[in-house]
Design an enzyme around this catalytic site. Structure first.
Site, PDB file in Angstrom:
ATOM      1  N   GLY A   1      28.090  49.482 100.296  1.00 40.16           N
ATOM      2  CA  GLY A   1      28.778  48.339  99.669  1.00 40.16           C
ATOM      3  C   GLY A   1      28.506  46.993 100.319  1.00 40.16           C
TER       4      GLY A   1
ATOM      5  N   ASP B   1      28.971  51.222 104.740  1.00 42.94           N
ATOM      6  CA  ASP B   1      27.591  50.722 104.883  1.00 42.94           C
ATOM      7  C   ASP B   1      27.150  51.061 106.286  1.00 42.94           C
ATOM      8  OD1 ASP B   1      25.167  48.834 104.875  1.00 42.94           O
ATOM      9  OD2 ASP B   1      26.020  48.438 102.908  1.00 42.94           O
TER      10      ASP B   1
ATOM     11  N   ASP C   1      26.325  56.439 107.240  1.00 44.22           N
ATOM     12  CA  ASP C   1      24.972  56.576 106.705  1.00 44.22           C
ATOM     13  C   ASP C   1      25.042  57.445 105.465  1.00 44.22           C
ATOM     14  OD1 ASP C   1      22.384  57.293 106.133  1.00 44.22           O
ATOM     15  OD2 ASP C   1      21.821  57.729 108.209  1.00 44.22           O
TER      16      ASP C   1
ATOM     17  N   HIS D   1      17.896  51.669  93.163  1.00 44.25           N
ATOM     18  CA  HIS D   1      16.573  51.066  92.967  1.00 44.25           C
ATOM     19  C   HIS D   1      15.839  50.841  94.299  1.00 44.25           C
ATOM     20  CE1 HIS D   1      17.103  46.392  93.350  1.00 44.25           C
ATOM     21  NE2 HIS D   1      17.661  47.025  94.357  1.00 44.25           N
TER      22      HIS D   1
END
Ligand SMILES: C[S@@+](CC[C@H](N)C(=O)[O-])C[C@H]1O[C@@H](n2cnc3c(N)ncnc32)[C@H](O)[C@@H]1O
Length: 879
Positions: free
Chosen positions: A355, A377, A408, A437
């Site tokens: 995030g 994060d 992680d 992506h």
């Protein structure tokens, strides 16, 4: 036939212009705009010819609503009083669409009309109309232009990024700003830049030919609306003295242009050399993230690691602001209407995976006060997030409504104990915004599997990313629909009967540029909906709903848990050697690059993961939905009040790397094993190629455990402590039945510690760790989709070796650290209530969603001690 198609495209442009004109007219008259139409029209048939809409009838054409009003007209219009009454009559100029020749500098003040005109250009209906215009113009020019010349445009278009880079890197935009609308002669510009005026005029003329600058008179150039948004707001003198901080505290667009036209542009040139076997040099191409970038820069190390090499300091510094510059991809606030948030029960937990500093969660937390948030994060980023939220909305952290967790996402999810709750909470939503992506398929499967195994039957996965439509009408969907409909699938984005390309061609080119950019740089990609649906199924998630914002390819996909394909479970299982013994040497935490990091600081990933460095503006929080036509702060304007703060905490590279080591410079890490406690000194009893420490402490296991853990907890940084503890605690519990999710390291006879492994060694290791055969992933996918015939069984997937607990990585933050003090807002304030009701209103307008039942889930759960999130805020205890 061609002429008919051209006429049809022309008619489409006319209609789109009518739409835009109407919206500008409505705004001028201070009348609420029409509600934006629903997202894309799904075509049932491509055959009905497109016809121009009939002209408005006389009844429609009353004086106040004439869509063809002269732009110079200055009507008298009643402005409404406070109570909505008639108010006083004032002169109001008609709003016009922003002119191409007029620069609209992001850092300068403008008239309210100019602000409003720019802001309206982002109105969803205007964007939808402009998309149709751009698509039609692109198609008309491809049709009528001589094919050879169209090919020349494509083949020699490489000069455009080169010249654009010149414009930006020479700070010509800032210099031309000082010259004003009359522009500057190249002679004078040449004196500023010490570049030959002949060269200058030709570069600027090429740009002017593509509408990026303006040639006002012969050899005199000025900025226009397009070049102006690259303006950093700095003075030419300041930039001449030092351009090092050019992108700091800007909207990031100049940084993004510089990034694209530098290494990303150069990488793309090597696409053929990388992909075609006859050209390929094979060097390093076994690495799962090997990409044209590696060929272009003759390096076998992944992009982010390369960025951190000596000599690339400026590029590294530029990356963070460049990511801020990409904020415009998504329609602001689209997330708010992308999911029925209000249907979630009070206290439901949203876990924002990867995030960043919690930009999206902050928007949601303000809009939906009944929800709780955990933002996960990498530890360094989570640390920035905590600092940012402490400045902006400390009450959210203090009340326990929101928490950050260094985690992680390639490791199993820890169970989450929110303050005030007695049991670990099952997340209602796993949110992943622009994560998929960034990674090749096999990495995405692994991330999603980790979420899947800790999901409850009601948990949903919300993926936010570009969704690439096909460039043709999607006939295959008809077949798909007959079996198991793919929700949100779009056959075409083109208006019914129009000859436009199904994906609106040039209008949506940006998503396809990005797709190839991810390919050329990371061997990652943007995906089609079908690709996403197949990929998520490999990890036991089924997409059941897709929401698009009007005029944007950025979509939100909701997935529900389904059965995990048995072949995928192998990805979670413990690796065993042929003899059945745990493997020995796979320690280390995975990084984006697929590398293995050690606590002793080998690969620094830091702030270069594409983390957006800005939190949403106060305006965005107050007006979160893009459907609100009032927020007249265009996205490309830098927030002046967020640019500086006396309290801004700047984490320098030196300081960041300091915090990842203890005072004596020792790395902070933990090693766990499923072997009995070693008799000998643990310092020398455990061998790991990537972990070296001199401060190992043996953690005693409970009596019935056959495991042990070795750690250096006294040196674990605060941000990693929760994760560190969770890993240790779960390692010490009795072994659960079924797959082992925790990493394991083989105890070895006492050995003399070897020296730090070389980076090359680590890279090699990374390749081994992530060696998936493409065939295995493809067959996994087929299995997930249920298309594999019984006669062709799914080949076994090589088990993924274990991952050691993520070790903290030294950090060299260059962006995201300049976090500012903003006005504190309370979630239950009146404003908050207003927000909720405005959100409710906008959600009521949302289109209906498909409600699919959940399939039975068969997942093995782990017995792991829960993580208390409030512990994350406490000082670390020395174990
Ligand atoms: C493109 S950013 C997206 C950030 C955020 N979701 C947003 O929308 O702004 C990708 C994020 O993934 C995070 N990330 C990368 N590798 C990670 C890992 N192994 N575990 C957790 N987060 C990771 C990065 O730090 C970064 O914040």
């Amino acid at each position: 036939m061609s002429l008919a198609a051209l006429r049809s495209l022309h008619a489409l442009i006319g209609d789109a212009l009518d739409d835009i004109e109407r919206i500008y007219q409505d705004a001028s008259l201070d009348v609420p705009a029409t509600t934006p139409t629903t997202p894309y029209t799904v075509l049932t048939s491509p055959c009905t010819p497109y016809r121009r809409r009939p002209p408005p009838s006389d009844e429609d054409e009353d004086d106040d609503h004439n869509p063809r009003f002269p732009t110079s007209q200055v009507p008298k219009t009643p402005s409404r009083g406070r109570d909505g009454g008639p108010g006083v009559s004032v002169d109001l100029r008609m709003l016009d669409f922003p002119a191409l020749d007029s620069p609209y500098y992001p850092t300068e003040s403008h008239s309210p009309e100019a602000d409003a005109a720019e802001s309206l250009a982002s109105h969803p209906d205007v964007m939808a109309a402009t998309n149709r215009i751009v698509a039609a113009c692109g198609q008309i020019s491809a049709t009528v232009h001589r094919p050879f010349l169209t090919l020349c445009d494509a083949a020699m278009g490489y000069h455009l990024p080169a010249c654009l880079r010149f414009l930006e890197a020479s700070h010509t935009v800032e210099i031309l700003r000082t010259a004003g609308p009359n522009g500057m002669h190249v002679r004078e510009l040449s004196r500023h830049l010490d570049v030959d005026e002949g060269k200058l005029s030709h570069i600027l003329r090429l740009l002017a030919t593509h509408h990026i600058t303006r040639e006002v008179r012969p050899n005199v150039f000025a900025n226009n609306r397009i070049s102006a948004i690259i303006d950093s707001g700095r003075s030419p003198e300041e930039l001449r003295r030092s351009s090092q901080n050019k992108y700091e505290n800007t909207n990031g667009i100049a940084a993004f242009i510089n990034l694209c036209t530098d290494e990303l542009f150069k990488s793309s040139a090597y696409l053929v050399d990388c992909y075609l076997p006859s050209f390929s040099t094979k060097k390093g191409d076994e690495h799962p993230m090997h990409a044209p970038f590696n060929v272009a820069f003759d390096t076998s190390i992944p992009y982010f690691e390369w960025l951190e090499q000596p000599g690339n300091e400026a590029r590294l510094r530029r990356f963070g602001p460049a990511m801020t510059g990409t904020a415009a991809w998504e329609v602001p606030g689209a997330i708010v209407s992308a999911f029925p948030w209000l249907d979630l029960p009070a206290g439901a937990l949203v876990v924002d995976v990867g995030g960043g500093i919690g930009s999206t969660s902050m928007l949601l937390a303000h809009t939906f006060p009944h929800l709780k948030f955990v933002i996960q994060d990498r530890p360094q980023v989570a640390e920035h997030g905590v600092n940012a939220w402490r400045e902006r909305c400390p009450e959210m952290l203090e009340s326990g409504r929101a928490a950050f967790l260094g985690h992680d996402f390639f490791l199993p999810q820890p169970p989450l104990l929110m303050p005030g709750s007695a049991k670990p909470m099952t997340p209602s939503i796993y949110l992943m915004r622009v994560i998929t992506h960034d990674w090749p398929d096999e990495f995405v499967t692994k991330i999603l599997l980790n979420l899947r195994v800790s999901a409850g039957p009601e948990t949903k996965l919300l993926l936010a990313d570009h969704i690439l439509p096909l460039a043709c009408y999607d006939e295959d969907l008809d077949e798909d629909m007959s079996e198991d409909p793919l929700p949100g699938a779009i056959r075409s984005l083109a208006p019914e009967g129009s000859p436009l390309l199904a994906n609106l061609g040039k209008a949506n080119a940006n998503a396809y540029w990005m797709d190839l950019t991810m390919r050329a740089t990371f061997n990652a990609q943007e995906r089609t909906l079908r690709e996403m649906a197949a990929l998520t199924l490999t990890a036991g998630w089924k997409i059941v709903d897709v929401v698009h914002a009007e005029g944007s390819l950025f979509g939100h996909m909701t997935a529900v848990p389904v059965e995990i394909p048995s072949a995928s479970m192998a990805l979670l299982g413990p690796p065993h050697s042929a003899a059945g013994a745990p493997t020995t040497d796979q320690g280390g935490a995975r990084t984006r690059s697929g590398s293995v990091t050690s606590g002793s600081g080998t690969i620094r990933m830091d702030s270069t993961f594409g983390t957006l460095s800005s939190l949403p503006t106060e305006e965005a929080i107050r007006k979160p939905t893009r459907k609100d036509r009032r927020p007249l702060i265009p996205w490309w304007r830098g927030r002046k009040d967020s640019q500086t703060s006396k309290n801004a905490k700047v984490i320098t590279p030196e300081r960041a790397s300091d915090v990842a080591k203890d005072q004596k410079g020792r790395p902070r890490l933990a090693i766990v094993t499923n072997s009995p406690a070693p008799e000998a000194n643990p310092r020398v009893s455990f061998r790991s190629p990537t972990f070296r420490t001199s401060s190992m402490v043996h953690i005693p296991a409970p009596p019935d455990s056959d495991r042990t853990a070795v750690s250096s907890p006294e040196t674990t940084p605060d941000s990693c402590k929760v994760e560190h503890n969770a890993i240790l605690q779960s390692a010490l519990l009795p072994a659960p039945e079924g797959p082992m999710l925790l990493p394991a390291l083989e105890p070895a006879p006492p050995v003399k510690l070897r020296s730090q492994p070389s980076r090359t060694g680590l890279r090699k290791k990374a390749s081994q760790v992530f060696e998936f055969s493409k065939a295995s992933v493809a067959s996994l996918r087929s299995a997930a989709l249920g298309v594999t015939s019984p006669s062709s069984p799914v080949p076994p997937v090589p088990p993924i070796p274990p991952l050691a607990p993520s070790s903290p990585r030294p950090s060299a933050t260059t962006h995201g650290a300049e976090l500012t003090r903003e006005t504190t807002r309370h979630p239950h304030s009146e404003e908050g209530g207003g927000l909720a009701s405005s959100a409710l209103k906008s959600l009521k307008k949302m289109r209906s969603r498909s409600q699919l039942g959940l399939s039975p889930v068969s997942v093995e759960t782990r017995a792991v001690r829960p993580v208390r999130l409030d512990e994350a805020r406490q000082e670390p205890e020395a174990d």
